[in-house]
Design a protein around this motif. Structure first.
Motif, short mmCIF file in Angstrom:
data_model
loop_
_atom_site.label_atom_id
_atom_site.label_comp_id
_atom_site.label_asym_id
_atom_site.label_seq_id
_atom_site.Cartn_x
_atom_site.Cartn_y
_atom_site.Cartn_z
N ARG A 84 0.82 -1.10 0.06
CA ARG A 84 -0.03 0.11 -0.04
C ARG A 84 0.94 1.27 -0.16
N LEU A 85 2.03 1.21 0.58
CA LEU A 85 2.80 2.45 0.84
C LEU A 85 3.52 2.39 -0.70
N LEU A 86 4.00 1.56 -1.15
CA LEU A 86 4.53 1.37 -2.43
C LEU A 86 3.73 2.13 -3.25
N LEU A 87 2.40 1.74 -3.63
CA LEU A 87 1.48 2.17 -4.53
C LEU A 87 1.44 3.58 -4.54
N ALA A 88 1.23 4.14 -3.28
CA ALA A 88 1.14 5.61 -2.81
C ALA A 88 2.37 6.33 -3.54
N GLN A 89 3.43 5.81 -3.82
CA GLN A 89 4.42 6.47 -4.34
C GLN A 89 4.58 6.37 -5.87
N LEU A 90 4.12 5.50 -6.44
CA LEU A 90 4.44 5.03 -7.58
C LEU A 90 3.56 6.34 -8.68
N ALA A 107 0.92 -5.38 -10.75
CA ALA A 107 1.10 -5.50 -12.16
C ALA A 107 -0.19 -4.80 -12.50
N ALA A 108 -1.41 -5.12 -11.93
CA ALA A 108 -2.68 -4.74 -12.34
C ALA A 108 -2.75 -3.32 -12.16
N TRP A 109 -2.23 -2.60 -11.29
CA TRP A 109 -2.37 -1.19 -10.97
C TRP A 109 -1.43 -0.49 -12.07
N LEU A 110 -0.33 -1.06 -12.37
CA LEU A 110 0.45 -0.54 -13.40
C LEU A 110 -0.27 -0.42 -14.92
N ALA A 111 -0.72 -1.74 -14.92
CA ALA A 111 -1.35 -1.98 -16.49
C ALA A 111 -2.53 -1.06 -16.52
N ARG A 112 -3.45 -0.86 -15.38
CA ARG A 112 -4.30 0.01 -15.30
C ARG A 112 -4.15 1.55 -15.92
N ARG A 113 -2.85 1.79 -15.46
CA ARG A 113 -2.22 3.24 -15.89
C ARG A 113 -2.06 3.38 -17.32
N GLY A 114 -1.56 2.11 -17.74
CA GLY A 114 -1.41 2.21 -19.30
C GLY A 114 0.24 1.91 -19.73
N VAL A 146 12.17 0.94 -8.12
CA VAL A 146 11.50 1.18 -6.95
C VAL A 146 10.87 0.11 -6.18
N MET A 147 11.46 0.06 -4.85
CA MET A 147 11.07 -1.12 -3.95
C MET A 147 10.87 -0.60 -2.77
N VAL A 148 10.14 -1.64 -2.05
CA VAL A 148 9.48 -1.37 -0.74
C VAL A 148 10.01 -2.56 0.20
N ALA A 149 10.46 -2.41 1.29
CA ALA A 149 10.95 -3.26 2.35
C ALA A 149 10.87 -2.94 3.81
#
Length: 329
Positions: A177-183, A204-211, A292-295
């Motif tokens: 969730r924190l990673l997606l907020a930064q992408l 993957a789905a979040w990125l694909a939806r963005r195009g 870009v990675m979260v850990a």
């Protein structure tokens, strides 16, 4: 070659002739890999190791018909995944096939007695040693479809398909969730992106939806299938590979690599996959491309990022998780 892991050491001392048996979801152990029998696993690392040694190895999602002399199921940490393996074996293999189930006591192997009883399968304890237990039964048809284990849930406006044993099963992980907020502010609006360690396919789905043109990969075959189903369910496009980090991917470069990499192998801490992800990222990125990675905040990734990229920045830190970005110069 003597057995290396406690569960295999327990099996090694049995009088059963395991030649011609099917080894299901075992650990890495050279006693198995240099012996006889056929592997059934969703772990690409194991599949590759057995095949490189000339041994028979299959994924449950791409398996030829087999008629083994018997089956040894290594009970996994995720009990629901163990139950799925039992249902899958009962549905696919001949009734009456001998079944041995082995596992570590602290991993929950003793609950197998109740699981088998609930399925109407008899069971007896064969042996115990090395803090492990071994049970014997026989396969039979049961009135439960293994596909019932696949579930779906909603997150970030997407429908995610998940399976027991997949990271974050049934919920959105806080680190992701924190990673997606930064992408949204850190990635370009177009280009190619690799989602490494794709899990249920949320990134993957979040990125694909963005195009973006999405490639996704995971060492876990259940995650690969989950991501494919997630993309299809949401009407999105993307290529998904069963791959041990970069080993199973085409020789392609990406504009970005995004990841929430694992650091556990069962109960043991294992930084190996994340280390290979970071070290190999510059070769897989276009000039100016970014990782870009979260850990978890305590993990020792800053030194690895510094060594691979010569520098990095922290995009977010909530004390539990950090989002890192490193750019190929």
């Amino acid at each position: 070659m003597s057995a290396e892991t406690p569960v295999c050491q327990l099996l090694e001392r049995q009088s059963t002739d395991y030649r011609g048996w099917l080894w299901v979801a075992p650990p890495r152990d050279r006693w198995l890999e240099e012996g006889e029998g056929h592997l059934l696993s969703a772990d690409q690392t194991l599949l590759s190791a057995w095949r490189e040694g000339g041994r028979g190895a299959s994924s449950p999602f791409a398996m030829d018909e087999l008629a083994p002399e018997g089956v040894v199921l290594f009970w996994p940490k995720a009990h629901a995944q163990g139950e799925w393996w039992l249902l899958w074996l009962c549905a696919r293999l001949a009734p009456g096939t001998p079944l041995h189930v082995v596992g570590e006591n602290q991993g929950g192997i003793k609950r197998v007695l109740k699981v088998l009883a609930a399925l109407g399968l008899g069971c007896r304890k064969v042996d115990s040693a090395r803090r492990c237990s071994l049970f014997a039964s026989r396969l039979d048809r049961v009135d439960i479809d293994p596909d019932a284990a696949w579930t779906s849930f909603e997150a970030e406006g997407l429908t995610l398909v998940s399976h027991p044993g997949v990271f974050g099963h049934g919920k959105l992980d806080d680190g992701t969730r924190l990673l997606l907020a930064q992408l949204a502010s850190s990635l370009p609006n177009q280009g190619s992106v690799l989602d490494m360690g794709c899990g249920d396919g949320i990134i993957a789905a979040w990125l694909a939806r963005r195009g973006l043109a999405v490639t996704a990969a995971d060492v876990n075959g259940f995650a690969v299938e989950a991501t494919r189903r997630t993309l299809a369910t949401n009407g999105l496009e993307g290529e998904v590979f069963h791959s041990d980090v970069y080993a199973g991917l085409p020789q392609t470069r990406f504009d970005a690599i995004v990841s929430n990499p694992p650091f556990h192998q069962e109960r043991a801490v294992d930084y190996g996959p994340a280390g290979r992800l970071i070290a190999g990222a510059p070769e897989r990125l276009e000039p100016g491309g970014q990782l870009v990675m979260v850990a978890n905040a305590f993990l020792p990734y800053p030194d690895l990022l510094e060594r691979a990229f010569g520098g990095f920045e922290i995009l977010a830190d909530d004390r539990r998780f950090r989002v890192y970005r490193a750019v190929k110069r």
